[in-house]
Design a protein around this motif. Structure first.
Motif, PDB file in Angstrom:
ATOM      1  N   ASP A 115       1.399  19.726  49.325  1.00 44.79           N
ATOM      2  CA  ASP A 115       2.440  18.712  49.184  1.00 44.79           C
ATOM      3  C   ASP A 115       3.436  18.826  50.326  1.00 44.79           C
ATOM      4  O   ASP A 115       3.739  19.916  50.803  1.00 44.79           O
ATOM      5  N   THR A 116       3.948  17.694  50.731  1.00 41.99           N
ATOM      6  CA  THR A 116       4.977  17.680  51.770  1.00 41.99           C
ATOM      7  C   THR A 116       6.334  17.862  51.119  1.00 41.99           C
ATOM      8  O   THR A 116       6.686  17.114  50.196  1.00 41.99           O
ATOM      9  N   PRO A 117       7.104  18.853  51.535  1.00 45.83           N
ATOM     10  CA  PRO A 117       8.415  19.059  50.910  1.00 45.83           C
ATOM     11  C   PRO A 117       9.348  17.898  51.186  1.00 45.83           C
ATOM     12  O   PRO A 117       9.219  17.185  52.192  1.00 45.83           O
ATOM     13  N   ASP A 118      10.293  17.666  50.248  1.00 44.22           N
ATOM     14  CA  ASP A 118      11.296  16.621  50.449  1.00 44.22           C
ATOM     15  C   ASP A 118      12.168  16.973  51.637  1.00 44.22           C
ATOM     16  O   ASP A 118      12.380  18.137  51.955  1.00 44.22           O
ATOM     17  N   ALA A 119      12.666  15.928  52.293  1.00 45.20           N
ATOM     18  CA  ALA A 119      13.572  16.146  53.418  1.00 45.20           C
ATOM     19  C   ALA A 119      14.824  16.863  52.943  1.00 45.20           C
ATOM     20  O   ALA A 119      15.407  16.523  51.906  1.00 45.20           O
ATOM     21  N   ALA A 120      15.236  17.870  53.702  1.00 44.38           N
ATOM     22  CA  ALA A 120      16.416  18.651  53.323  1.00 44.38           C
ATOM     23  C   ALA A 120      17.683  17.845  53.565  1.00 44.38           C
ATOM     24  O   ALA A 120      17.773  17.057  54.510  1.00 44.38           O
ATOM     25  N   GLN A 121      18.668  18.041  52.703  1.00 40.98           N
ATOM     26  CA  GLN A 121      19.975  17.415  52.883  1.00 40.98           C
ATOM     27  C   GLN A 121      20.877  18.315  53.713  1.00 40.98           C
ATOM     28  O   GLN A 121      20.825  19.546  53.582  1.00 40.98           O
ATOM     29  N   ALA A 122      21.670  17.709  54.573  1.00 40.23           N
ATOM     30  CA  ALA A 122      22.666  18.485  55.296  1.00 40.23           C
ATOM     31  C   ALA A 122      23.691  19.025  54.311  1.00 40.23           C
ATOM     32  O   ALA A 122      23.997  18.371  53.307  1.00 40.23           O
ATOM     33  N   PRO A 123      24.221  20.224  54.553  1.00 39.16           N
ATOM     34  CA  PRO A 123      25.218  20.786  53.623  1.00 39.16           C
ATOM     35  C   PRO A 123      26.382  19.824  53.419  1.00 39.16           C
ATOM     36  O   PRO A 123      26.940  19.289  54.380  1.00 39.16           O
ATOM     37  N   GLY A 124      26.748  19.586  52.136  1.00 41.67           N
ATOM     38  CA  GLY A 124      27.882  18.712  51.826  1.00 41.67           C
ATOM     39  C   GLY A 124      27.555  17.245  51.772  1.00 41.67           C
ATOM     40  O   GLY A 124      28.410  16.414  51.440  1.00 41.67           O
ATOM     41  N   ALA A 125      26.319  16.888  52.123  1.00 44.35           N
ATOM     42  CA  ALA A 125      25.973  15.459  52.090  1.00 44.35           C
ATOM     43  C   ALA A 125      25.828  15.002  50.650  1.00 44.35           C
ATOM     44  O   ALA A 125      25.352  15.737  49.783  1.00 44.35           O
ATOM     45  N   SER A 126      26.260  13.784  50.361  1.00 40.41           N
ATOM     46  CA  SER A 126      26.158  13.231  49.004  1.00 40.41           C
ATOM     47  C   SER A 126      24.734  12.802  48.729  1.00 40.41           C
ATOM     48  O   SER A 126      23.992  12.439  49.639  1.00 40.41           O
ATOM     49  N   GLU A 127      24.338  12.871  47.465  1.00 35.60           N
ATOM     50  CA  GLU A 127      23.021  12.417  47.089  1.00 35.60           C
ATOM     51  C   GLU A 127      22.914  10.916  47.311  1.00 35.60           C
ATOM     52  O   GLU A 127      23.893  10.177  47.132  1.00 35.60           O
TER      53      GLU A 127
END
Length: 438
Positions: free
Chosen positions: A412-424
């Motif tokens: 499976d391809t992992p979900d793209a990581a969020q930058a720290p502090g970024a809102s969902e």
């Protein structure tokens, strides 16, 4: 000059060895005088000499030559002693050298000893510091080598034509102290370029910038020898540039210290680290590294068009074009027609399309994992455990330890990581409801 040279002339001319092979020849170790570790010339050789009293005598012959640029292509060039570039000249700081130059070209010539400190009348500028050497004549150059370092030689007579035809060579002067600047392996090669139409053999001598063949020692990948080193060796690479543009030479797998220029050795405290070193026009750079990382490491010019062969400059760009219908129509007239360029040019490295006689595919070379898709100014630094000191033979493909080769991921391809502090991200349904309420 005549009075000084008279004792040598009484013995006749020294031998003028000729080399026609395009493979790298073993280093020529000194048999007398101070010891030094000789250089190895990629796809080349070192010119033998004789001792005549205190003088170390060489004989260069300027002449038309045939040079295999890679398997499948031979060029009619001008060079020295059977090859272009000419043989590397090696001597020691303080040596008195006498170099006989016989002209077998159809026109006059000279030799300029690029970077050497020497009497003005030995500098080789035709008309300014000496008469031009007429066809069929032999002239003598002699001086005492003032310093060690890396130098070049080339004509200063009808220079545009003669250099465009391949007349050049390396001149390496070793330190008087055998331990000074000593390395285990010392490679030299010249950067040169030609404009030769596919199917032709003679370079266009009027080309200024649009060259289609970018060479190391008048050779093209996959015809360029690998640079082979034993793990743990101290390695020096000396690169001279006699083309019409600069070349950023990049070596994979290592950083290295720049240790020399045409002007001399760089003091230890002034050396700087690089992974690419730009070689200006008419200049030389030397760099050194400890060969601690085993592998097959690419070394090449980082101008991407300089790692291509027979590069045409009027090729249209078809990336993204659907050529299927056009291909069907053309094949009714030319059954072997092969469309190219709709998805890039890498496919050319795998195609077996017909070529004109005496030319090379734009991309070439195969490795253990498939087509390398390179040409021109490209080779491989091969570092191996356990090689003998004088062994420069190609050790073959590198045997990668398990788990050290990039591989295909099938999970499976992992979900793209969020930058720290970024809102969902806002769910689409919520966004739509908000839009409706507004």
């Amino acid at each position: 000059m005549t009075a000084i040279a008279a004792p040598a002339l009484s013995r006749g001319l020294p031998e003028a060895p000729v080399m026609t092979e395009a493979t790298m020849q073993p280093p020529l170790h000194p048999t007398s005088g101070p010891d030094y570790n000789p250089v190895v010339t990629l796809n080349g050789w070192t010119l033998p000499w004789r001792m005549n009293g205190d003088w170390k005598e060489f004989h260069l012959v300027a002449e038309p030559v045939e040079r295999e640029m890679a398997e499948g292509m031979t060029a009619n060039l001008w060079g020295y002693n059977g090859q272009s570039p000419g043989p590397t000249i090696e001597a020691v700081e303080g040596d008195k050298v006498r170099i006989f130059v016989t002209n077998k070209l159809p026109e006059k010539t000279t030799i300029h000893w690029h970077g050497q400190i020497l009497p003005c009348g030995m500098d080789g500028v035709g008309g300014l510091t000496q008469p031009h050497i007429p066809s069929g004549k032999t002239y003598v150059y002699e001086w005492q080598l003032a310093k060690s370092g890396t130098f070049m030689y080339h004509p200063h007579s009808d220079e545009m034509v003669q250099m465009a035809m391949g007349m050049m060579g390396f001149f390496v002067v070793h330190p008087r102290d055998p331990q000074q600047h000593r390395v285990d392996r010392d490679f030299v090669f010249l950067l040169n370029a030609f404009d030769i139409d596919p199917g032709a053999r003679v370079p266009r001598i009027m080309t200024m910038t649009d060259f289609n063949l970018w060479c190391w020692n008048s050779r093209l990948f996959p015809g360029i020898d690998p640079l082979v080193a034993a793990k743990g060796d101290r390695v020096r690479v000396r690169v001279g540039n006699l083309t019409m543009t600069n070349h950023p030479i990049h070596m994979h797998g290592y950083d290295f210290a720049v240790t020399g220029t045409d002007g001399g050795w760089v003091a230890p405290e002034a050396r700087w680290s690089e992974v690419s070193i730009d070689i200006p026009v008419g200049a030389m750079r030397a760099y050194e590294f400890d060969a601690v990382h085993e592998g097959d490491w690419a070394i090449h010019c980082h101008k991407s068009h300089h790692t291509m062969n027979a590069m045409g400059h009027d090729v249209k760009t078809f990336i993204g074009a659907d050529k299927r219908l056009t291909t069907e129509q053309i094949r009714k007239l030319v059954p072997d027609y092969m469309p190219m360029g709709a998805t890039g040019m890498g496919e050319m490295a795998e195609m077996s399309m017909p070529l004109p006689d005496n030319t090379l595919p734009m991309m070439a070379g195969w490795g253990q994992f498939g087509p390398i898709e390179m040409g021109g100014m490209f080779s491989v630094m091969k570092v191996r455990e356990g090689l003998a000191a004088g062994d420069y033979s190609d050790p073959g493909d590198f045997d990668h330890p398990p788990g050290t080769v990039a591989y295909e991921w099938t999970g499976d391809t992992p979900d793209a990581a969020q930058a720290p502090g970024a809102s969902e991200p806002t769910p689409k349904s919520s966004h739509d409801d908000h839009h409706k309420r507004s």
